[in-house]
Design an enzyme around this catalytic site. Structure first.
Site, PDB file in Angstrom:
ATOM      1  NE  ARG A   3      30.362  35.273  42.340  1.00 52.94           N
ATOM      2  CZ  ARG A   3      29.283  34.547  42.092  1.00 52.94           C
ATOM      3  NH1 ARG A   3      28.179  35.130  41.682  1.00 52.94           N
ATOM      4  NH2 ARG A   3      29.305  33.245  42.293  1.00 52.94           N
ATOM      5  CB  THR A   4      35.159  39.805  40.843  1.00 51.19           C
ATOM      6  OG1 THR A   4      34.627  39.272  42.054  1.00 51.19           O
ATOM      7  CG2 THR A   4      35.624  41.223  41.081  1.00 51.19           C
ATOM      8  CE  LYS A  20      58.052  34.376  29.446  1.00 52.40           C
ATOM      9  NZ  LYS A  20      57.563  35.283  28.379  1.00 52.40           N
ATOM     10  NE  ARG A  66      40.060  39.092  43.344  1.00 56.10           N
ATOM     11  CZ  ARG A  66      39.033  38.286  43.630  1.00 56.10           C
ATOM     12  NH1 ARG A  66      39.243  37.018  43.867  1.00 56.10           N
ATOM     13  NH2 ARG A  66      37.805  38.762  43.688  1.00 56.10           N
ATOM     14  CG  HIS A  72      36.567  42.060  47.095  1.00 56.50           C
ATOM     15  ND1 HIS A  72      36.670  42.797  45.937  1.00 56.50           N
ATOM     16  CD2 HIS A  72      35.811  40.983  46.777  1.00 56.50           C
ATOM     17  CE1 HIS A  72      36.015  42.167  44.973  1.00 56.50           C
ATOM     18  NE2 HIS A  72      35.487  41.080  45.454  1.00 56.50           N
TER      19      HIS A  72
END
Lengths: 311, 311, 311
Positions: free
Chosen positions: A52-53, A82, A103, A131
């Site tokens: 969604r975001t 890694k 994110r 957020h």
């Protein structure tokens, strides 16, 4: 011509910048597509998936004529596997783009990234941290509904202990919009953290705490409903999760709640929703959670414009 | 100027619209790139991965000058994991784009999505349900080869019980192209479903059923080969799968089959292919399965144009 | 106007083409965005994830005005899971795009792909095989630093047995740049393969082998550090991996190494880095590994231009 340097946390904005963002967002609502950011590239760097975001940021960039390079799940897919540090990844990726949307699964990710990035970073959620674009779109939704954020009674309902959005919104309201009252409505086990409550008190913001939605609903202008954070009950705890969902039932919003609410009140929810708002509520004009999600597009277009093209 | 409202199932199209689609697809073959859909955004929302189908839709959108926001595996990556309904996801995503291409893992997904979407939905496969753009590209491939779909003997071969494509194609042939004969060639355990056969009979379409490819191949104009659906043998059943593959060997198409076939016949396959068509067949001009896949690009360009720009 | 036919392996380039690539890459550094490849589509087909490499190719395509269709993890997500061959996948995907960037998990993937592709293929790494664009950006980084690749002492350090980049770079240096000396510095268990050493000897390239970085550092112009390949220690072998990391400590580059190095030497690393270069080294002007990663963008822009628009 100023440019935003990035979006790391909600509290970075002063009142004037907030107003600029909301003004720009309103302009974006009238703009279907543009060439403003032609030749600019945005990197979507999602260390945990959030379709969604991510899609709303990418759609915002596309509408402004820019281009996108993207990873849905960098933690599983990238050099992270890694053993590379976030800082190294950011130094490399930031050479390939004009803005990074990040994110990250741990608090502080965006802030660490900004220190090492050659280009502005937008925080699209950092674990239990911030957020900020969600907080901005929440405020924008309230302003669109009431024309101002003043004199309102705002009820925040549900899993207030774990919900990132209600915490950020509380802080922003306290800092910039003093003339409102906040009511926290939750079961005893998921009350709003005392840090937020102390901050509200220190800012002289009126607030209350209760576990009775029935008495709060009739006097609220905004009911901000939240979801039980299923992610906290992952491994084999589905029984407990089901129990919490059951215990939370009396905080659900349904036709009965609607009947008791003010005529011009609004219902918000950061989505995704599970059972905490009945589907029957969706068709009521006071249900604004889908409009709220759409507002995210306009706010993110506004931010990308202010970062990449200036204001 | 009309616009297509979306693509949910094969049977939605009348004969005239089919003709329009095929005419537009033919135009698209001559067009390498265009600005027709500039400023438009397509969302690829794939709840299960299908790189081939997704890429052909995304390439179609790119060639027409549009932009794409995309998720490869929404079931694993999205709010779905948090318990969100398809309907809620669609309401949100449809605010971010001009058209949604949806692959869903359960039958009926596209139809449910269309009810809640603000923008047209294209069904890119919904479980055991429909895959209408595949059916369209199949028809288009036959028309390109023969100039018409009439007077043909069309053999469908292999796992007819589970193959979505042969079912859809049978329905479309029955509905719009009456003057052909369909021959179902399969082992006893994977025969075409009786619903399809009854429908053909009710439409007065000539059809036969056999397990002998050798006698069918020489009189067929189209041999539509299909794959044993490996997905049905996932957990530890690889032994059974290998056995089915072995039992299916006599339905494989190879040089011997080619020798027996008509000179202007064509071989089709929805791909991916495993062993059911020998690699030696690929260089024969009658092998049209790669052209068939390419036709998918033109048909999808045509659909996107008809949905977003009109016709 | 010539066009590059694709990029499969480092040794395909003659000296003149290498010079053209580096000239074009230098031009690309001054170009933020362009319409040169407008209407062209690149397919990123990654059978194993590599966010860094994929994003740098996609950013390169975006900057030149082209468009991208992409899969992050085709092995998990695609028809591959249904048993399709690489060859079939390539025949299909190559009908949807103008160039394919392929990362494959097995040696020889790019070469097999090129045989069946309708469009040029760029090898973005094929298992233990080649990663030619990395080799090109390595050379480009050295040329940018010294103006030429001649008269240099180039030390390659670390896990030389498994590092694909140092192998390719050695071959390219041997073939095109004879007047340098190569020093291999590694623990006994991860020495450079004898095939490479024999090739260097056959080309009359001066080379040495040692396990003592301290004596090599002061006389090197280039120190090319590499990472212990963690992927080789996946299943439960983290203890062994930690041990190897510990044993490799004396090959790490740190402030002490910096103090002993020439003033105009450079430090390279293909990234990601774990512990083999201390973070304190990053701010030294001789640390060029992030610039090296950025150079990948310009080299890939150059290649895309030379393939799709000619030179």
């Amino acid at each position: 011509m100023r440019k935003l340097a990035g979006v790391i946390e909600s509290q970075q904005f002063d009142q004037q910048t907030l107003n600029e963002i909301f003004r720009a967002a309103a302009e974006m609502e009238t703009l279907h597509s543009s060439d403003l950011l032609r030749g600019k590239t945005m990197a979507s760097l999602f260390y945990e998936p959030s379709t969604r975001t991510r899609m709303s940021f990418e759609a915002a960039m596309c509408r402004l004529g820019g281009q996108v390079i993207s990873t849905e799940n960098a933690r599983q897919f990238s050099s992270k596997a890694k053993g590379e540090s976030l800082e190294d990844s950011i130094r490399v990726i930031s050479a390939y783009c004009d803005v990074i949307v990040l994110r990250y699964h741990k608090e502080g990710g965006a802030s660490r990234a900004q220190q090492f990035s050659k280009v502005p970073v937008i925080n699209a959620g950092d674990g239990r941290g911030q957020h900020p674009t969600q907080a901005l779109l929440d405020l924008y939704t309230i302003i669109k509904a009431f024309g101002k954020i003043s004199g309102l009674t705002i009820a925040m309902v549900g899993d207030l202990a774990n919900g990132r959005t209600v915490r950020s919104l509380s802080y922003l309201l306290a800092k910039h919009y003093s003339d409102n009252k906040i009511v926290f409505v939750s079961p005893a086990q998921t009350r709003m953290g005392s840090d937020v409550k102390q901050y509200l008190t220190s800012c002289k913001i009126a607030w209350e705490e209760t576990d009775d939605l029935k008495t709060v609903a009739p006097c609220s202008d905004v009911i901000y409903q939240t979801r039980v954070q299923r992610e906290r009950f992952q491994d084999g705890d589905s029984a407990i999760y089901e129990q919490v969902i059951k215990d939370s039932e009396r905080f659900n919003i349904n036709s009965e709640t609607l009947d008791s609410m003010k005529k011009n009140a609004i219902i918000m929810h950061p989505l995704p929703r599970v059972t905490e708002i009945s589907y029957t509520v969706d068709s009521d004009p006071r249900a604004r959670y889908f409009e709220q999600a759409e507002n995210g597009l306009y706010v993110r277009m506004a931010l990308l414009k202010m970062i990449l093209a200036g204001y």
